[in-house]
Design a protein around this motif. Structure first.
Motif, PDB file in Angstrom:
ATOM      1  N   ASP A  97       0.861  -1.377   0.083  1.00  0.00           N
ATOM      2  CA  ASP A  97      -0.102  -0.032  -0.077  1.00  0.00           C
ATOM      3  C   ASP A  97       0.806   1.224   0.068  1.00  0.00           C
ATOM      4  N   ARG A  98       0.458   2.402  -0.513  1.00  0.00           N
ATOM      5  CA  ARG A  98       0.953   3.652  -0.539  1.00  0.00           C
ATOM      6  C   ARG A  98       0.996   4.343   0.707  1.00  0.00           C
ATOM      7  N   ARG A  99       0.151   4.017   1.734  1.00  0.00           N
ATOM      8  CA  ARG A  99       0.106   4.581   3.069  1.00  0.00           C
ATOM      9  C   ARG A  99       1.254   4.437   3.776  1.00  0.00           C
ATOM     10  N   SER A 100       1.745   5.126   4.382  1.00  0.00           N
ATOM     11  CA  SER A 100       2.847   5.178   5.623  1.00  0.00           C
ATOM     12  C   SER A 100       2.375   4.934   6.926  1.00  0.00           C
ATOM     13  N   GLY A 101       2.938   4.856   7.793  1.00  0.00           N
ATOM     14  CA  GLY A 101       2.604   4.622   9.102  1.00  0.00           C
ATOM     15  C   GLY A 101       1.918   3.241   9.593  1.00  0.00           C
ATOM     16  N   VAL A 102       1.286   2.857  10.563  1.00  0.00           N
ATOM     17  CA  VAL A 102       0.790   1.603  10.878  1.00  0.00           C
ATOM     18  C   VAL A 102      -0.590   1.273  11.003  1.00  0.00           C
ATOM     19  N   TYR A 103      -1.360   2.682  10.910  1.00  0.00           N
ATOM     20  CA  TYR A 103      -2.837   2.451  11.088  1.00  0.00           C
ATOM     21  C   TYR A 103      -3.429   1.465  10.271  1.00  0.00           C
ATOM     22  N   GLY A 104      -4.157   0.680  10.713  1.00  0.00           N
ATOM     23  CA  GLY A 104      -4.964  -0.607  10.009  1.00  0.00           C
ATOM     24  C   GLY A 104      -4.236  -1.458   9.465  1.00  0.00           C
ATOM     25  N   PHE A 105      -2.683  -1.614   9.736  1.00  0.00           N
ATOM     26  CA  PHE A 105      -1.978  -2.552   9.482  1.00  0.00           C
ATOM     27  C   PHE A 105      -2.348  -3.943   9.248  1.00  0.00           C
ATOM     28  N   THR A 106      -3.186  -4.615  10.107  1.00  0.00           N
ATOM     29  CA  THR A 106      -3.642  -5.750  10.155  1.00  0.00           C
ATOM     30  C   THR A 106      -4.912  -6.094   9.368  1.00  0.00           C
ATOM     31  N   ARG A 107      -5.765  -5.196   8.652  1.00  0.00           N
ATOM     32  CA  ARG A 107      -6.698  -5.234   8.009  1.00  0.00           C
ATOM     33  C   ARG A 107      -6.307  -5.442   6.439  1.00  0.00           C
ATOM     34  N   PRO A 108      -6.983  -6.180   5.757  1.00  0.00           N
ATOM     35  CA  PRO A 108      -6.791  -6.442   4.782  1.00  0.00           C
ATOM     36  C   PRO A 108      -7.200  -5.124   3.540  1.00  0.00           C
ATOM     37  N   ASN A 109      -8.406  -4.579   4.194  1.00  0.00           N
ATOM     38  CA  ASN A 109      -8.778  -3.671   3.206  1.00  0.00           C
ATOM     39  C   ASN A 109      -8.045  -2.236   3.136  1.00  0.00           C
ATOM     40  N   PHE A 110      -6.742  -2.276   4.037  1.00  0.00           N
ATOM     41  CA  PHE A 110      -5.970  -1.116   4.071  1.00  0.00           C
ATOM     42  C   PHE A 110      -4.640  -1.621   3.141  1.00  0.00           C
ATOM     43  N   TYR A 111      -4.885  -2.228   2.186  1.00  0.00           N
ATOM     44  CA  TYR A 111      -3.915  -2.622   1.124  1.00  0.00           C
ATOM     45  C   TYR A 111      -4.357  -2.562  -0.107  1.00  0.00           C
ATOM     46  N   GLU A 112      -3.711  -1.729  -1.094  1.00  0.00           N
ATOM     47  CA  GLU A 112      -4.253  -1.558  -2.359  1.00  0.00           C
ATOM     48  C   GLU A 112      -3.907  -2.574  -3.258  1.00  0.00           C
ATOM     49  N   TYR A 113      -2.780  -3.185  -3.177  1.00  0.00           N
ATOM     50  CA  TYR A 113      -2.123  -3.946  -4.185  1.00  0.00           C
ATOM     51  C   TYR A 113      -2.027  -5.386  -3.522  1.00  0.00           C
ATOM     52  N   TRP A 114      -2.278  -6.638  -4.212  1.00  0.00           N
ATOM     53  CA  TRP A 114      -2.263  -7.790  -3.842  1.00  0.00           C
ATOM     54  C   TRP A 114      -1.597  -8.495  -4.894  1.00  0.00           C
ATOM     55  N   GLY A 115      -0.789  -9.636  -4.188  1.00  0.00           N
ATOM     56  CA  GLY A 115      -0.199 -10.743  -4.961  1.00  0.00           C
ATOM     57  C   GLY A 115      -1.160 -11.961  -5.458  1.00  0.00           C
ATOM     58  N   GLN A 116      -0.766 -12.743  -6.109  1.00  0.00           N
ATOM     59  CA  GLN A 116      -1.746 -13.671  -6.642  1.00  0.00           C
ATOM     60  C   GLN A 116      -1.752 -15.046  -5.375  1.00  0.00           C
ATOM     61  N   GLY A 117      -0.951 -14.873  -4.523  1.00  0.00           N
ATOM     62  CA  GLY A 117      -1.140 -16.179  -3.569  1.00  0.00           C
ATOM     63  C   GLY A 117      -0.084 -17.300  -3.883  1.00  0.00           C
ATOM     64  N   THR A 118       0.397 -17.966  -2.740  1.00  0.00           N
ATOM     65  CA  THR A 118       1.212 -19.137  -2.890  1.00  0.00           C
ATOM     66  C   THR A 118       0.976 -19.859  -1.737  1.00  0.00           C
ATOM     67  N   GLN A 119       0.673 -21.337  -2.202  1.00  0.00           N
ATOM     68  CA  GLN A 119       0.269 -22.360  -1.249  1.00  0.00           C
ATOM     69  C   GLN A 119       1.467 -22.954  -0.244  1.00  0.00           C
ATOM     70  N   VAL A 120       1.090 -23.006   0.858  1.00  0.00           N
ATOM     71  CA  VAL A 120       2.166 -23.301   1.924  1.00  0.00           C
ATOM     72  C   VAL A 120       1.120 -24.471   2.747  1.00  0.00           C
ATOM     73  N   THR A 121       1.665 -25.563   2.518  1.00  0.00           N
ATOM     74  CA  THR A 121       1.291 -26.862   3.377  1.00  0.00           C
ATOM     75  C   THR A 121       2.132 -27.514   4.149  1.00  0.00           C
ATOM     76  N   VAL A 122       1.864 -27.601   5.426  1.00  0.00           N
ATOM     77  CA  VAL A 122       2.728 -28.183   6.659  1.00  0.00           C
ATOM     78  C   VAL A 122       1.838 -29.734   6.940  1.00  0.00           C
ATOM     79  N   SER A 123       2.371 -30.808   6.876  1.00  0.00           N
ATOM     80  CA  SER A 123       2.010 -31.861   7.117  1.00  0.00           C
ATOM     81  C   SER A 123       2.559 -32.388   8.588  1.00  0.00           C
ATOM     82  N   SER A 124       1.572 -33.068   9.374  1.00  0.00           N
ATOM     83  CA  SER A 124       2.015 -33.555  10.816  1.00  0.00           C
ATOM     84  C   SER A 124       2.892 -34.826  10.456  1.00  0.00           C
TER      85      SER A 124
END
Length: 124
Positions: A97-124
């Motif tokens: 996101d272009r915003r500076s600071g930390v306001y709302g940093f844990t909330r997805p709607n405070f980020y403008e740009y997103w990557g496509q995602g990558t799968q992480v699988t952890v087996s027991s």
């Protein structure tokens, strides 16, 4: 700004994985970057944050196991994941996101740009 995530894969519990997310385009406008994850049937969850001056924050369950870092010269953010647990299994997404600071940093709607995602699988 476009984000391209890489890394991830499958690992046994206790193992390690490293994720990368490269930004392209108007990267000079990016300040905050973060990693989120989403497991099937669950909401998108904050994992780690890094500000433009490399201030970092982590979700409690990954604190001490995951490390977020950034290389501004390469316009890339990284997530080193150690001591992985089955509950870490999810699609991991990088965000910026272009915003500076930390306001709302844990909330997805405070980020403008997103990557496509990558799968992480952890087996027991």
């Amino acid at each position: 700004v476009q984000l391209q995530a890489s890394g991830g894969g499958s690992v046994q519990a206790g193992g390690s994985l490293s994720l990368s997310c490269a930004a392209s385009g108007r990267t000079f406008s990016v300040n905050r970057m973060a990693w989120f994850r989403q497991a099937p049937g669950k909401e998108r969850e904050f994992v780690a944050f890094i500000g433009s001056e490399s201030t970092t924050y982590y979700e409690d369950s990954v604190e001490g196991r995951f490390t977020i870092s950034r290389n501004n010269a390469k316009n890339t953010v990284y997530l080193q994941m150690n001591s992985l647990k089955p509950e870490d299994t999810a699609v991991y997404l990088c965000a910026a996101d272009r915003r500076s600071g930390v306001y709302g940093f844990t909330r997805p709607n405070f980020y403008e740009y997103w990557g496509q995602g990558t799968q992480v699988t952890v087996s027991s």
